[in-house]
Design a protein around this motif. Structure first.
Motif, mmCIF file in Angstrom:
data_model
loop_
_atom_site.group_PDB
_atom_site.id
_atom_site.type_symbol
_atom_site.label_atom_id
_atom_site.label_comp_id
_atom_site.label_asym_id
_atom_site.label_seq_id
_atom_site.Cartn_x
_atom_site.Cartn_y
_atom_site.Cartn_z
ATOM 1 N N HIS A 90 -2.296 -4.023 -6.528
ATOM 2 C CA HIS A 90 -0.978 -3.384 -6.409
ATOM 3 C C HIS A 90 0.098 -4.115 -7.227
ATOM 4 O O HIS A 90 1.268 -3.739 -7.149
ATOM 5 N N LYS A 117 3.002 -2.391 -9.142
ATOM 6 C CA LYS A 117 4.105 -1.768 -8.418
ATOM 7 C C LYS A 117 5.347 -2.648 -8.363
ATOM 8 O O LYS A 117 6.448 -2.155 -8.122
ATOM 9 N N GLU A 175 0.837 -1.200 0.000
ATOM 10 C CA GLU A 175 0.000 0.000 0.000
ATOM 11 C C GLU A 175 0.877 1.258 0.000
ATOM 12 O O GLU A 175 0.620 2.208 -0.729
#
Length: 166
Positions: free
Chosen positions: A106, A109, A82
């Protein structure tokens, strides 16, 4: 100003990822843009939590005017996915582990760090732990190359101010 949060990841967080943290931190400090970043490192395994980087990694980094002695190993946490904008794995094994741990929203990333290297076709930063001093030098060479490439990439995609001689 939103900071760019970068996490470097290897297995134990005592050789490659703290070296990457140190090299990248030095680079952005020299360019005068360190205040725009949060830089950290972690490991996919908890073997060395709380330990300083390997003495050989510290020595090799210190010879290039990089001090990583104050860093301490930690394991990747759920919160990292996060918090960090870029989660850069040193090799395919750690990339795979990160991908398994990372929530689907996510996944974008998580990348291999050497994707950003400018002067090598190598995909992975090799683990120097079981080798000699030459391995730590090779790791530094690869990480320096990828750090420069990563900063150039960030200049383009994150619209950082132009930095001469990145």
């Amino acid at each position: 100003m939103n900071k760019i949060n970068v996490l470097f990841v290897c297995m134990g967080n005592i050789c490659r990822s703290p070296t990457a943290e140190g090299v990248f931190t030095k680079l952005i400090d020299e360019k005068g843009i360190a205040e725009r970043f949060v830089v950290d490192s972690a490991g996919t395994h908890a073997y060395h939590v709380g330990d300083a980087p390997d003495l050989r990694a510290q020595r090799a980094a210190r010879e290039r005017d990089i001090d990583i002695s104050c860093l301490r190993a930690r394991r990747v946490s759920e919160a990292d996915f996060e918090t960090f904008d870029y989660i850069l794995a040193m090799d395919d094994d750690n990339m795979s582990l990160l991908s398994q741990m990372c929530p689907s929203h996510h996944q974008h990333k998580v990348r291999l760090f050497l994707e950003f290297a400018l002067n090598t076709q190598t995909r992975e930063v090799p683990d120097p732990y079981y080798g000699g001093p030459a391995g730590f030098e090779r790791v530094l060479d690869l990480i320096e190359d990828a750090s420069i490439g990563f900063l150039s990439y960030l200049q383009e995609v994150r619209k950082l101010p132009y930095i001469a001689s990145v």
